[in-house]
Enzyme design. Structure first.
Site, mmCIF file in Angstrom:
data_model
loop_
_atom_site.group_PDB
_atom_site.id
_atom_site.type_symbol
_atom_site.label_atom_id
_atom_site.label_comp_id
_atom_site.label_asym_id
_atom_site.label_seq_id
_atom_site.Cartn_x
_atom_site.Cartn_y
_atom_site.Cartn_z
ATOM 1 N N ASN A 58 12.276 69.922 61.257
ATOM 2 C CA ASN A 58 12.198 68.896 60.212
ATOM 3 C C ASN A 58 11.310 69.453 59.098
ATOM 4 O OD1 ASN A 58 10.597 66.449 59.031
ATOM 5 N ND2 ASN A 58 12.364 65.501 59.996
ATOM 6 N N CYS B 174 10.327 60.264 54.437
ATOM 7 C CA CYS B 174 9.079 59.789 55.045
ATOM 8 C C CYS B 174 8.454 58.718 54.144
ATOM 9 C CB CYS B 174 8.096 60.939 55.251
ATOM 10 S SG CYS B 174 6.506 60.328 55.860
ATOM 11 N N GLY C 206 17.998 55.342 65.164
ATOM 12 C CA GLY C 206 17.397 54.075 64.762
ATOM 13 C C GLY C 206 17.497 53.086 65.914
ATOM 14 N N ASN D 9 4.562 53.214 62.228
ATOM 15 C CA ASN D 9 3.704 54.403 62.186
ATOM 16 C C ASN D 9 3.444 54.769 60.733
ATOM 17 O OD1 ASN D 9 4.639 57.314 61.302
ATOM 18 N ND2 ASN D 9 6.481 56.245 62.031
HETATM 19 C C1 SIN Z 1 5.050 60.448 59.359
HETATM 20 O O1 SIN Z 1 4.588 61.551 59.689
HETATM 21 O O2 SIN Z 1 4.417 59.674 58.639
HETATM 22 C C2 SIN Z 1 6.401 60.019 59.839
HETATM 23 C C3 SIN Z 1 7.444 60.971 59.459
HETATM 24 C C4 SIN Z 1 8.602 60.359 58.782
HETATM 25 O O3 SIN Z 1 8.747 59.137 58.735
HETATM 26 O O4 SIN Z 1 9.448 61.103 58.266
#
Ligand code: SIN
Length: 304
Positions: free
Chosen positions: A99, A130, A243, A69
């Site tokens: 978060n 991130c 994970g 992602n």
């Molecule tokens: C994202 O929003 O790109 C993922 C969030 C993350 O990996 O902390």
């Protein structure tokens, strides 16, 4: 019947099963599938200082045993969270943990300060891991001095349980764990996604608009387990492990490695009821192994 409850940095969880940020929305999308009250907690989607539109599409790609992602912390900002989202989720019968993400130390501090005011949020997860943003994010989580600095700055304003989410994209995870412990973290959550990429050979193009993205899912479980185990030995603060947890056996493995609680992430996209099934599976494991309470299992890996 085994007791699944566990105290983590002074916060009592009814069981160790929580859901990972970014895989469970704000929880409300899941109420038609499961009773949220059966979960230990919900780590809600990342919140930043201001609205973020996220990265361009495509920003998800399926890979063998995993998912990439590059969402880019899309959210409507902390004002919107406090005004529109919080009132809808504040009375869920489980811990709501936010978060907290940002591009600068000041932004992390600003968001943490605002969330500190929310009575029904007992903890935050500081996201310094991130991999999908140009500024901040993982940059803070890969340099120990920066990890200490941002943790310490948030520690000054955030009065409740401070969790810090670590990136696996480092040479020494224990150096980062020690750095956030030095900064005043109460709990470490690990691991966030591994930096990866996917290529469409026919098009000769990357699949993701951002070229690289974060890999999650079963493919990363061995790496995550190794890091939880190393951090458990190196740092004397509780760990929330994640994970690639797909079932109760995976969750038990993380607990044996040293996690006091676990987060279910990518598995939620496959089965929206998986988190509750994992609660049941952990209970069955404890009962069938005649373990009276969950803390007996934390870090109980036999290595000799
Ligand atoms: C994202 O929003 O790109 C993922 C969030 C993350 O990996 O902390």
């Amino acid at each position: 019947m085994a007791d699944l409850s566990i105290n983590i940095a002074g916060l009592q969880f009814k069981n160790p099963v929580t859901t990972a940020s970014g895989t469970f929305g704000y929880g409300d999308e899941f109420t038609e599938f499961i009773d949220l009250g059966r979960l230990g907690g919900i780590f809600v989607k990342a919140v930043t200082g201001k609205n973020r539109n996220g990265n361009a599409y495509p920003r998800m790609a399926e890979t063998p045993s995993g998912m990439l992602n590059s969402v880019g912390l899309q959210n409507k900002g902390v004002d919107h969270f406090c005004r529109e989202i919080y009132p809808k989720i504040m009375n869920f019968d489980t811990h709501i943990i936010v978060n907290v993400s940002g591009s600068t130390v000041e932004e992390y501090v600003e968001v943490a300060e605002r969330i500190n005011e929310l009575e029904k949020v007992p903890a935050i997860e500081l996201n310094i891991s991130c991999p999908n943003v140009k500024l901040g994010g993982m940059a803070f989580g890969t340099v120990p001095s920066m990890a200490t600095e941002v943790t310490a700055a948030v520690r000054k304003v955030y009065k409740k349980v401070l969790m810090v989410k670590l990136s696996p994209n480092v040479t020494s995870i224990t150096d980062l764990a020690k750095a956030v412990a030095d900064g005043g973290a109460d709990v470490i959550t690990l691991i966030n996604t591994l930096l990866g990429m996917s290529i469409d050979a026919e098009q000769r193009r990357p699949v993701l608009s951002t070229i690289t993205g974060g890999l999650s899912g079963p493919a990363i479980k061995p790496v995550a387990l190794r890091m939880v185990w190393q951090v458990h030995k190196a740092v004397n603060i509780p760990i929330v492990g994640l994970g690639g947890i797909m079932n109760a056996t995976d969750a038990i493995e993380f607990i044996l490695a040293g996690a006091s609680a676990i987060q279910v992430g990518t598995a939620n996209f496959i089965d929206p009821m998986i988190s509750v099934k994992i609660v049941d599976g952990i209970e069955d494991y404890l009962n069938s192994h005649q373990i009276g309470s969950l803390p007996e299992l934390v870090g109980a890996l036999r290595t000799e």
